[in-house]
Design an enzyme around this catalytic site. Structure first.
Site, PDB file in Angstrom:
ATOM      1  N   HIS A  23       0.822  -1.223   0.000  1.00 44.80           N
ATOM      2  CA  HIS A  23       0.000   0.000   0.000  1.00 44.80           C
ATOM      3  C   HIS A  23       0.857   1.274   0.000  1.00 44.80           C
ATOM      4  CE1 HIS A  23      -3.650  -2.251   0.421  1.00 44.80           C
ATOM      5  NE2 HIS A  23      -3.387  -2.675   1.639  1.00 44.80           N
ATOM      6  N   ASP A  73      -2.844 -10.796  -1.385  1.00 41.05           N
ATOM      7  CA  ASP A  73      -3.388 -10.184  -0.188  1.00 41.05           C
ATOM      8  C   ASP A  73      -4.880  -9.925  -0.373  1.00 41.05           C
ATOM      9  OD1 ASP A  73      -2.116  -8.580   2.366  1.00 41.05           O
ATOM     10  OD2 ASP A  73      -3.934  -7.593   1.636  1.00 41.05           O
ATOM     11  N   HIS A  92      -6.428  -7.270   0.295  1.00 44.35           N
ATOM     12  CA  HIS A  92      -6.633  -5.885  -0.135  1.00 44.35           C
ATOM     13  C   HIS A  92      -5.832  -5.571  -1.396  1.00 44.35           C
ATOM     14  CE1 HIS A  92      -7.193  -6.071   4.293  1.00 44.35           C
ATOM     15  NE2 HIS A  92      -8.295  -5.422   3.978  1.00 44.35           N
TER      16      HIS A  92
END
Length: 247
Positions: free
Chosen positions: A98, A135, A137
């Site tokens: 991220h 993952d 996300h």
């Protein structure tokens, strides 16, 4: 199987779930008996700056997290380099997918995958790379830093069933051979974690898909830890992925 780790990853460095006590220990305690442990070394600022602006690097430094984040990025570089010869796993934290070039969120600070692949590219070790981000996300940082580069292909599977998810992974891997395949190995899609979808054996299956593609195309492969927050299963899932990497 070579596993990059450090006891420096064990202490709690902030209050988020990725930094909880016992998380890395759960992974290390579940390693296959034949795993070779290799001490992580920090990435240099020059390597980190391949993926991040100096302003972002300074922000992480001011947060007091530069040293641990640089160590995770360096561990990713080591896993990628070793992965050119044989599959390797980076048991590192903080996670990274991220983190964009000039910003970060979601428990991430430096983008470990981007730093690793850009370093290998800068050093002339690879021409092409594929990223499989499993993952729960979406790995927006991976996409923001690497998605516009023609030599990188990225997959964030979206299947809502186990079979659909695995078919999507298989189709993508078969369609995108590369000099190296990197797995952003989040385990929070597990049935007993936040995502509630995948079984432990599915990580083994995906590891096998990646390793088989690497061998068939004379390439390499590696994985680095991203999410996964149930300490009772994260070690089993990481071990399953490593099992899939084995010939």
């Amino acid at each position: 199987m070579k596993v990059i780790y450090s006891h420096s990853f064990y202490p709690v460095y902030t209050s988020d779930p990725a930094a909880e006590a016992g998380r890395i220990e759960a992974v290390m305690n579940a390693l296959p008996a034949e795993a070779e442990r290799i001490e992580a070394e920090p990435a240099t600022e020059a390597q980190i700056s391949l993926a991040h602006t100096m302003e972002h690097i300074e922000f992480v430094r001011q947060e007091g997290l530069y040293n641990i984040a640089a160590l995770a990025a360096g561990g990713a570089i080591q896993a990628a380099r070793l992965g050119l010869e044989a599959p390797a796993f980076g048991a590192i934290r903080p996670p990274g997918h991220h983190a964009s070039g000039d910003s970060c969120w979601g428990f991430c600070y430096f983008n470990n995958m981007a730093v690793a692949l850009l370093t290998l590219k800068e050093d002339g070790l690879i021409e092409t790379a594929t990223i499989l981000d499993v993952d729960l996300h979406y790995g927006d940082g991976n996409v923001n830093i690497l998605g516009h580069r023609s030599w990188v292909k990225i997959c964030n599977p979206t299947g809502s069933t186990r079979d659909g998810y695995l078919r999507e992974v298989e189709t993508f891997i078969e369609a995108h051979p590369a000099n190296i395949i990197g797995i952003s190995a989040g385990f929070d899609h597990h049935i007993n974690d936040w995502g509630g979808l995948l079984l432990t054996r599915d990580y083994c299956a995906m590891g096998r898909m990646v390793a088989n593609s690497a061998r068939e195309n004379n390439g390499g492969c590696f994985a680095i830890l991203e999410g996964g927050y149930n300490h009772d299963v994260i070690g089993q899932n990481a071990a399953a992925l490593m099992e899939g990497f084995s010939p």
